[in-house]
Design a protein around this motif. Structure first.
Motif, PDB file in Angstrom:
ATOM      1  N   LYS A  26       0.237  -1.282   0.302  1.00 24.08           N
ATOM      2  CA  LYS A  26       0.611   0.480  -0.033  1.00 24.08           C
ATOM      3  C   LYS A  26       0.747   1.277  -0.036  1.00 24.08           C
ATOM      4  N   ILE A  27       0.551   2.466  -0.815  1.00 26.32           N
ATOM      5  CA  ILE A  27       1.686   3.797  -1.061  1.00 26.32           C
ATOM      6  C   ILE A  27      -0.097   4.801  -0.562  1.00 26.32           C
ATOM      7  N   LYS A  28       0.148   5.028   0.243  1.00 21.19           N
ATOM      8  CA  LYS A  28      -1.212   6.649   0.856  1.00 21.19           C
ATOM      9  C   LYS A  28       0.259   7.531   0.470  1.00 21.19           C
ATOM     10  N   ILE A  29      -0.492   8.720  -0.279  1.00 24.81           N
ATOM     11  CA  ILE A  29       0.244   9.764  -0.242  1.00 24.81           C
ATOM     12  C   ILE A  29      -0.776  11.002   0.358  1.00 24.81           C
ATOM     13  N   ILE A  30       0.077  11.745   1.420  1.00 27.31           N
ATOM     14  CA  ILE A  30      -1.221  13.028   1.774  1.00 27.31           C
ATOM     15  C   ILE A  30      -0.118  13.750   0.499  1.00 27.31           C
ATOM     16  N   ARG A  31      -1.592  15.126  -0.089  1.00 29.25           N
ATOM     17  CA  ARG A  31      -0.741  15.926  -1.187  1.00 29.25           C
ATOM     18  C   ARG A  31      -0.951  17.777  -0.403  1.00 29.25           C
ATOM     19  N   THR A  32      -0.580  18.329  -0.508  1.00 30.72           N
ATOM     20  CA  THR A  32      -0.354  19.577  -0.735  1.00 30.72           C
ATOM     21  C   THR A  32      -0.507  19.943  -1.967  1.00 30.72           C
ATOM     22  N   TYR A  33      -1.628  20.622  -2.107  1.00 32.63           N
ATOM     23  CA  TYR A  33      -1.838  21.258  -3.880  1.00 32.63           C
ATOM     24  C   TYR A  33      -1.150  23.057  -3.156  1.00 32.63           C
ATOM     25  N   LEU A  34      -0.194  23.687  -4.224  1.00 28.33           N
ATOM     26  CA  LEU A  34       0.779  24.907  -4.901  1.00 28.33           C
ATOM     27  C   LEU A  34       0.063  25.733  -5.863  1.00 28.33           C
ATOM     28  N   LYS A  35      -0.251  26.736  -6.434  1.00 26.09           N
ATOM     29  CA  LYS A  35       0.237  26.921  -7.521  1.00 26.09           C
ATOM     30  C   LYS A  35       0.674  26.597  -8.740  1.00 26.09           C
ATOM     31  N   ASP A  36       1.702  26.197  -8.342  1.00 26.05           N
ATOM     32  CA  ASP A  36       2.536  25.754 -10.072  1.00 26.05           C
ATOM     33  C   ASP A  36       2.615  23.775  -9.508  1.00 26.05           C
ATOM     34  N   VAL A  37       2.366  23.110  -7.769  1.00 26.23           N
ATOM     35  CA  VAL A  37       3.177  22.170  -8.411  1.00 26.23           C
ATOM     36  C   VAL A  37       1.836  21.033  -7.305  1.00 26.23           C
ATOM     37  N   THR A  38       1.796  20.229  -7.226  1.00 26.81           N
ATOM     38  CA  THR A  38       1.305  19.579  -6.047  1.00 26.81           C
ATOM     39  C   THR A  38       2.564  18.718  -5.400  1.00 26.81           C
ATOM     40  N   LEU A  39       2.693  18.768  -3.911  1.00 27.73           N
ATOM     41  CA  LEU A  39       3.320  17.711  -3.215  1.00 27.73           C
ATOM     42  C   LEU A  39       2.951  17.329  -2.375  1.00 27.73           C
ATOM     43  N   GLY A  40       3.871  15.640  -2.375  1.00 34.69           N
ATOM     44  CA  GLY A  40       3.028  15.063  -1.675  1.00 34.69           C
ATOM     45  C   GLY A  40       4.081  14.437  -0.147  1.00 34.69           C
ATOM     46  N   GLU A  41       3.525  13.808   0.864  1.00 30.60           N
ATOM     47  CA  GLU A  41       4.678  13.472   1.499  1.00 30.60           C
ATOM     48  C   GLU A  41       3.186  11.594   1.781  1.00 30.60           C
ATOM     49  N   ALA A  42       4.223  10.547   1.211  1.00 28.40           N
ATOM     50  CA  ALA A  42       4.122   9.037   1.127  1.00 28.40           C
ATOM     51  C   ALA A  42       4.648   8.284   2.086  1.00 28.40           C
ATOM     52  N   ILE A  43       4.084   6.692   2.520  1.00 22.43           N
ATOM     53  CA  ILE A  43       4.219   6.632   3.255  1.00 22.43           C
ATOM     54  C   ILE A  43       3.858   4.773   1.883  1.00 22.43           C
ATOM     55  N   LEU A  44       5.086   4.654   1.969  1.00 21.32           N
ATOM     56  CA  LEU A  44       4.749   2.705   1.070  1.00 21.32           C
ATOM     57  C   LEU A  44       4.978   1.870   2.689  1.00 21.32           C
ATOM     58  N   SER A  45       3.860   0.636   2.437  1.00 15.02           N
ATOM     59  CA  SER A  45       3.942  -0.285   3.496  1.00 15.02           C
ATOM     60  C   SER A  45       3.544  -1.787   3.372  1.00 15.02           C
ATOM     61  N   ASN A  46       4.156  -2.389   3.769  1.00 11.53           N
ATOM     62  CA  ASN A  46       3.499  -3.532   3.415  1.00 11.53           C
ATOM     63  C   ASN A  46       2.876  -4.523   4.763  1.00 11.53           C
ATOM     64  N   GLY A  47       2.094  -3.672   5.097  1.00 12.34           N
ATOM     65  CA  GLY A  47       2.093  -4.452   6.771  1.00 12.34           C
ATOM     66  C   GLY A  47       2.790  -3.337   7.929  1.00 12.34           C
ATOM     67  N   ILE A  48       3.447  -3.209   7.833  1.00 12.57           N
ATOM     68  CA  ILE A  48       4.007  -2.070   8.703  1.00 12.57           C
ATOM     69  C   ILE A  48       5.022  -0.662   7.519  1.00 12.57           C
ATOM     70  N   PRO A  49       4.999   0.390   7.929  1.00 14.90           N
ATOM     71  CA  PRO A  49       5.754   1.639   7.034  1.00 14.90           C
ATOM     72  C   PRO A  49       7.135   1.489   6.844  1.00 14.90           C
ATOM     73  N   ASN A  50       7.403   1.049   5.440  1.00 13.63           N
ATOM     74  CA  ASN A  50       8.789   0.054   4.744  1.00 13.63           C
ATOM     75  C   ASN A  50       9.554   1.424   4.511  1.00 13.63           C
ATOM     76  N   LEU A  51       8.507   2.429   3.794  1.00 15.69           N
ATOM     77  CA  LEU A  51       9.192   3.336   3.379  1.00 15.69           C
ATOM     78  C   LEU A  51       8.727   4.704   3.548  1.00 15.69           C
ATOM     79  N   GLN A  52       9.183   5.878   3.740  1.00 17.39           N
ATOM     80  CA  GLN A  52       8.698   7.221   3.585  1.00 17.39           C
ATOM     81  C   GLN A  52       9.091   8.319   2.528  1.00 17.39           C
ATOM     82  N   PHE A  53       8.674   8.993   1.430  1.00 19.23           N
ATOM     83  CA  PHE A  53       9.192   9.640   0.431  1.00 19.23           C
ATOM     84  C   PHE A  53       8.357  10.363  -0.264  1.00 19.23           C
TER      85      PHE A  53
END
Length: 133
Positions: free
Chosen positions: A4-31
């Motif tokens: 599972k990958i979850k992305i929480i977005r922040t919308y700006l005028k020229d770009v959309t930025l995201g905070e993401a977590i990849l999980s295989n049961g436990i959080p494995n990677l933040q990017f």
């Protein structure tokens, strides 16, 4: 277990930025993620709408190993692939280590995208779920 990958977005005028977590049961990677701004889901100029999507590992002729995001309304070939700048995407999601204005153009970019994409692919199952908020 499905990745599972979850992305929480922040919308700006020229770009959309995201905070993401990849999980295989436990959080494995933040990017971080980088996308185009939201412009009514218009092809080639907008990020995709918030929602829940399936994805599959995919080999793209242009981008190599990617995640292909399935069943995006009114869109096709939406991928999670490496790239650092909004000019590297026509609606796809670009992963990276951190947000930074690499090229000093006033628009945030993502750093170490290829390295981050390799980490994502190493941790992902063949298919999974993407949650965008």
């Amino acid at each position: 277990m499905m990745t599972k990958i979850k992305i929480i977005r922040t919308y700006l005028k020229d770009v959309t930025l995201g905070e993401a977590i990849l999980s295989n049961g436990i959080p494995n990677l933040q990017f971080k993620t980088l996308e185009l701004p939201f412009k009514n889901n218009d092809r080639r100029v907008s990020c995709i709408p918030e929602g829940v999507y399936m994805w599959k590992k995919h080999i793209s002729p242009k981008f190599g190993s990617t995640l292909w995001i399935q069943d995006v309304a009114n869109r096709s070939e939406i991928l999670l692939h490496s790239g650092n700048f909004t000019s590297d995407t026509l609606g796809c999601i670009l992963p990276g280590e951190k947000h930074s204005d690499i090229n000093s153009d006033g628009v945030m970019d993502v750093t170490r995208s290829r390295n981050t994409m390799t980490k994502i692919l190493d941790l992902c199952t063949k298919e999974g779920m993407l949650y965008i908020f």
